[in-house]
Scaffold this active site. Structure first.
Site, PDB file in Angstrom:
ATOM      1  N   GLU A 198      10.461 -26.438   8.601  1.00 39.97           N
ATOM      2  CA  GLU A 198      10.126 -27.566   9.298  1.00 39.97           C
ATOM      3  C   GLU A 198      10.073 -27.039  10.758  1.00 39.97           C
ATOM      4  O   GLU A 198       9.992 -27.952  11.587  1.00 39.97           O
ATOM      5  CB  GLU A 198      10.518 -28.831   9.089  1.00 39.97           C
ATOM      6  CG  GLU A 198      10.264 -29.522   7.662  1.00 39.97           C
ATOM      7  CD  GLU A 198      11.298 -30.558   7.548  1.00 39.97           C
ATOM      8  OE1 GLU A 198      10.579 -31.604   7.699  1.00 39.97           O
ATOM      9  OE2 GLU A 198      12.305 -30.327   6.763  1.00 39.97           O
ATOM     10  N   GLU A 207      14.258 -41.513  -0.201  1.00 43.36           N
ATOM     11  CA  GLU A 207      15.138 -40.534   0.637  1.00 43.36           C
ATOM     12  C   GLU A 207      15.311 -41.325   1.754  1.00 43.36           C
ATOM     13  O   GLU A 207      14.511 -42.281   2.407  1.00 43.36           O
ATOM     14  CB  GLU A 207      14.529 -39.056   0.798  1.00 43.36           C
ATOM     15  CG  GLU A 207      13.313 -39.156   1.524  1.00 43.36           C
ATOM     16  CD  GLU A 207      12.961 -37.911   2.226  1.00 43.36           C
ATOM     17  OE1 GLU A 207      14.023 -37.105   2.286  1.00 43.36           O
ATOM     18  OE2 GLU A 207      11.865 -37.603   2.673  1.00 43.36           O
ATOM     19  N   ASN A 214      15.562 -39.983   5.788  1.00 44.39           N
ATOM     20  CA  ASN A 214      15.569 -38.854   6.729  1.00 44.39           C
ATOM     21  C   ASN A 214      16.379 -39.237   7.881  1.00 44.39           C
ATOM     22  O   ASN A 214      16.182 -40.135   8.634  1.00 44.39           O
ATOM     23  CB  ASN A 214      14.227 -38.995   7.134  1.00 44.39           C
ATOM     24  CG  ASN A 214      13.213 -38.757   5.981  1.00 44.39           C
ATOM     25  OD1 ASN A 214      12.933 -37.660   5.296  1.00 44.39           O
ATOM     26  ND2 ASN A 214      12.474 -39.838   5.601  1.00 44.39           N
ATOM     27  N   ASP A 216      12.266 -43.685   3.233  1.00 37.55           N
ATOM     28  CA  ASP A 216      11.018 -43.619   2.354  1.00 37.55           C
ATOM     29  C   ASP A 216      10.953 -44.434   0.891  1.00 37.55           C
ATOM     30  O   ASP A 216      11.960 -44.170   0.202  1.00 37.55           O
ATOM     31  CB  ASP A 216      10.707 -42.054   2.121  1.00 37.55           C
ATOM     32  CG  ASP A 216      10.286 -41.377   3.439  1.00 37.55           C
ATOM     33  OD1 ASP A 216       9.964 -41.914   4.507  1.00 37.55           O
ATOM     34  OD2 ASP A 216      10.149 -40.174   3.381  1.00 37.55           O
ATOM     35  N   ARG A 219      15.029 -42.958   8.852  1.00 38.56           N
ATOM     36  CA  ARG A 219      13.784 -43.596   8.367  1.00 38.56           C
ATOM     37  C   ARG A 219      13.880 -43.471   6.814  1.00 38.56           C
ATOM     38  O   ARG A 219      14.180 -42.242   6.366  1.00 38.56           O
ATOM     39  CB  ARG A 219      12.408 -42.882   8.820  1.00 38.56           C
ATOM     40  CG  ARG A 219      11.215 -43.734   8.904  1.00 38.56           C
ATOM     41  CD  ARG A 219      10.060 -42.793   9.260  1.00 38.56           C
ATOM     42  NE  ARG A 219       9.861 -41.899   8.010  1.00 38.56           N
ATOM     43  CZ  ARG A 219       9.569 -40.835   7.527  1.00 38.56           C
ATOM     44  NH1 ARG A 219       9.808 -39.816   8.812  1.00 38.56           N
ATOM     45  NH2 ARG A 219       9.410 -40.237   6.644  1.00 38.56           N
ATOM     46  N   GLY A 278      10.433 -37.591  12.189  1.00 38.99           N
ATOM     47  CA  GLY A 278       9.757 -37.087  13.181  1.00 38.99           C
ATOM     48  C   GLY A 278       9.625 -37.747  14.507  1.00 38.99           C
ATOM     49  O   GLY A 278       9.818 -39.023  14.474  1.00 38.99           O
ATOM     50  N   SER A 311       9.386 -32.946   4.600  1.00 42.37           N
ATOM     51  CA  SER A 311       8.019 -32.837   5.061  1.00 42.37           C
ATOM     52  C   SER A 311       7.383 -32.664   3.724  1.00 42.37           C
ATOM     53  O   SER A 311       6.278 -31.674   3.982  1.00 42.37           O
ATOM     54  CB  SER A 311       8.074 -31.704   6.283  1.00 42.37           C
ATOM     55  OG  SER A 311       8.462 -32.205   7.357  1.00 42.37           O
ATOM     56  N   TYR A 349       0.650 -33.677   8.473  1.00 44.53           N
ATOM     57  CA  TYR A 349       0.422 -33.036   9.846  1.00 44.53           C
ATOM     58  C   TYR A 349      -0.971 -32.875   9.992  1.00 44.53           C
ATOM     59  O   TYR A 349      -1.392 -31.864  11.184  1.00 44.53           O
ATOM     60  CB  TYR A 349       1.110 -31.762   9.698  1.00 44.53           C
ATOM     61  CG  TYR A 349       2.782 -32.350   9.787  1.00 44.53           C
ATOM     62  CD1 TYR A 349       3.461 -32.888  10.680  1.00 44.53           C
ATOM     63  CD2 TYR A 349       3.498 -31.674   8.470  1.00 44.53           C
ATOM     64  CE1 TYR A 349       4.527 -33.487  10.457  1.00 44.53           C
ATOM     65  CE2 TYR A 349       4.787 -32.157   8.422  1.00 44.53           C
ATOM     66  CZ  TYR A 349       5.385 -32.989   9.230  1.00 44.53           C
ATOM     67  OH  TYR A 349       6.599 -33.418   9.050  1.00 44.53           O
TER      68      TYR A 349
HETATM   69  N1  LIG Z   1       9.217 -40.217  -7.390  1.00 50.78           N
HETATM   70  C1  LIG Z   1       8.129 -40.098  -6.668  1.00 50.78           C
HETATM   71  N2  LIG Z   1       6.957 -40.655  -7.090  1.00 50.78           N
HETATM   72  C2  LIG Z   1       5.793 -40.912  -6.280  1.00 50.78           C
HETATM   73  N3  LIG Z   1       5.601 -39.997  -5.356  1.00 50.78           N
HETATM   74  C3  LIG Z   1       6.630 -39.193  -5.088  1.00 50.78           C
HETATM   75  C4  LIG Z   1       8.109 -39.299  -5.566  1.00 50.78           C
HETATM   76  N4  LIG Z   1       8.846 -38.430  -4.999  1.00 50.78           N
HETATM   77  C5  LIG Z   1       8.056 -38.034  -3.796  1.00 50.78           C
HETATM   78  N5  LIG Z   1       6.828 -38.619  -3.767  1.00 50.78           N
HETATM   79  C6  LIG Z   1       5.866 -38.188  -2.923  1.00 50.78           C
HETATM   80  O1  LIG Z   1       6.116 -37.003  -2.043  1.00 50.78           O
HETATM   81  C7  LIG Z   1       6.442 -37.106  -0.836  1.00 50.78           C
HETATM   82  C8  LIG Z   1       7.668 -36.366  -0.183  1.00 50.78           C
HETATM   83  O2  LIG Z   1       8.800 -36.733  -1.086  1.00 50.78           O
HETATM   84  P1  LIG Z   1      10.133 -37.126  -0.488  1.00 50.78           P
HETATM   85  O3  LIG Z   1      11.036 -37.374  -1.699  1.00 50.78           O
HETATM   86  O4  LIG Z   1       9.947 -38.233   0.641  1.00 50.78           O
HETATM   87  O5  LIG Z   1      10.744 -35.583   0.225  1.00 50.78           O
HETATM   88  P2  LIG Z   1      10.525 -35.020   1.672  1.00 50.78           P
HETATM   89  O6  LIG Z   1       9.831 -36.210   2.436  1.00 50.78           O
HETATM   90  O7  LIG Z   1      11.961 -34.686   1.957  1.00 50.78           O
HETATM   91  O8  LIG Z   1       9.737 -33.764   1.159  1.00 50.78           O
HETATM   92  C9  LIG Z   1       6.597 -38.703  -0.709  1.00 50.78           C
HETATM   93  O9  LIG Z   1       6.336 -38.869   0.401  1.00 50.78           O
HETATM   94  C10 LIG Z   1       5.669 -39.262  -1.761  1.00 50.78           C
HETATM   95  O10 LIG Z   1       4.384 -39.305  -1.488  1.00 50.78           O
HETATM   96 MG   LIG Z   2       9.914 -38.080   2.734  1.00 50.09          MG
END
Ligand SMILES: Nc1ncnc2c1ncn2[C@@H]1O[C@H](COP(=O)(O)OP(=O)(O)O)[C@@H](O)[C@H]1O
Ligand SMILES: [Mg+2]
Length: 330
Positions: A19, A270, A272, A257, A255, A276, A150, A216
């Site tokens: 990132e 998760e 963060n 999610d 933040r 950002g 990301s 992005y």
């Molecule tokens: N279990 C899940 N079900 C649905 N969408 C998911 C799931 N896990 C991740 N995502 C999608 O993937 C994106 C990135 O996953 P995330 O767990 O937030 O990891 P990171 O942002 O650290 O890469 C999320 O914003 C979401 O859109």
């Molecule tokens: Mg995320």
């Protein structure tokens, strides 16, 4: 009356992670904002600066605008602890926990924070073992590296034939991956600042995942601040954001999610710890919605770091410092 000198801020950005580019943008925005408030600012690309130069002589406080490996995972935080330099955001342990999606989920479960069913996968396992481990989850699943951000290495698997490719992609970035039940409803994110949850932001985008490309690419996603939600859900989501933040021991800001399922049940994906920080990023957008402009947000985060640093082991004080007031328009 003489104006007290503003603390020198070292903005740590760039770094070595996947990132890096995002971090350069966050760091530049933060440095400009703090400079506009009169803080003496030094931009420090952690890829170029030897670690031994990150000293108290060089800066009074470090603003960590790094994302991912050695920025968000407790690595740089450990170095700054040793150097006695106060730094923004969460401490070593919380950073490490939040970066590790498996450790995060264990903390969530203990704290009663709902999170999707998952299994952990190790790179060394033969393919059949990985496929067998995922089977109980059913399809679709989301496969992602255990420690990235990301959306790097994240894919959705809708048919078994896609599994090996998705697992291999995730394992390009880490020795461990997780497969998680796909939660298919709306996507929300909630900033935490101090001890309060900021307004909810809904992310509207094309496709089933919030991918790196969408994150992005200008105008690929729309942020809806304070989206319409069923009665009581906004309060529940904000409360869960605080609980998720606290379950990892996070400090100052983060933040969180979320995704909702088809019945609008919220699941936390998760936390963060270094969200950002460009002027149009999600946490700054949420702060702006309660009357905290970007530069003021950066200032508050710096002040929180200075208070936490004064309370830290390096400089013991008899009395705890008062909390930093967060200016909020009702
Ligand atoms: N279990 C899940 N079900 C649905 N969408 C998911 C799931 N896990 C991740 N995502 C999608 O993937 C994106 C990135 O996953 P995330 O767990 O937030 O990891 P990171 O942002 O650290 O890469 C999320 O914003 C979401 O859109
Ligand atoms: Mg995320």
């Amino acid at each position: 009356m003489r104006e007290t000198r503003k603390p020198r801020v070292g903005v740590l950005y760039g770094g070595i992670s996947a990132e890096r580019e995002v971090s350069l943008r966050s760091g530049e925005a933060v440095a400009n904002a703090l400079a506009s408030l009169g803080y003496p600012v030094e931009r420090i690309d952690v890829l170029e600066a030897p670690i031994s130069t990150l000293t108290q002589e060089r800066m009074d406080v470090a603003f960590i605008a790094l994302h991912g490996t050695f920025g968000e995972d407790g690595g740089i935080q450990s170095v700054l602890e040793v150097m006695g330099v106060p730094y923004t955001g969460s401490g070593v342990t919380a950073s490490r926990l939040a970066m590790d999606k498996v450790a995060t989920k264990h903390c969530f479960r203990r704290a009663g924070v709902p999170t999707a069913a998952f299994v952990e996968l190790e790179a060394a396992w033969p393919q059949e073992r990985k496929v067998a481990a995922i089977a109980p989850l059913g399809l679709p699943v989301v496969v992602k590296p255990a420690a990235q951000g990301s959306s790097v290495g994240v894919s959705i698997v809708e048919a078994e034939a896609q599994l090996p490719g998705a697992v291999a992609r995730a394992l390009e970035f880490d020795e461990r991956a997780i497969a998680e039940e796909f939660i298919g409803g709306r996507e929300l994110t909630v900033g935490v600042l101090g001890d309060r949850a900021l307004p909810i932001i809904e992310l509207l985008y094309k496709g089933r995942l919030f991918t790196w490309k969408i994150k992005y690419t200008k105008n690929a996603a729309r942020h809806v601040v304070n989206p319409e939600l069923p009665a009581g859900l906004a309060e529940r989501v904000q409360d869960l954001a605080l609980r998720a933040h606290r379950s990892l021991g996070c400090r100052a800001c983060s933040r969180v999610d979320f995704r909702l399922d088809a019945d609008n049940n919220p699941f936390v994906l998760e936390v963060n710890t270094i969200p950002g920080m460009t002027e149009t990023s999600l946490l700054p957008d949420a702060a702006a919605a309660v009357g905290i402009p970007f530069a003021e947000l950066c200032r508050v985060i710096v002040e929180m770091a200075l208070r936490a640093g004064r309370r830290g082991a390096a400089r013991p004080r008899k009395r705890a410092a008062a909390p930093v007031p967060v200016p909020v328009r009702a």
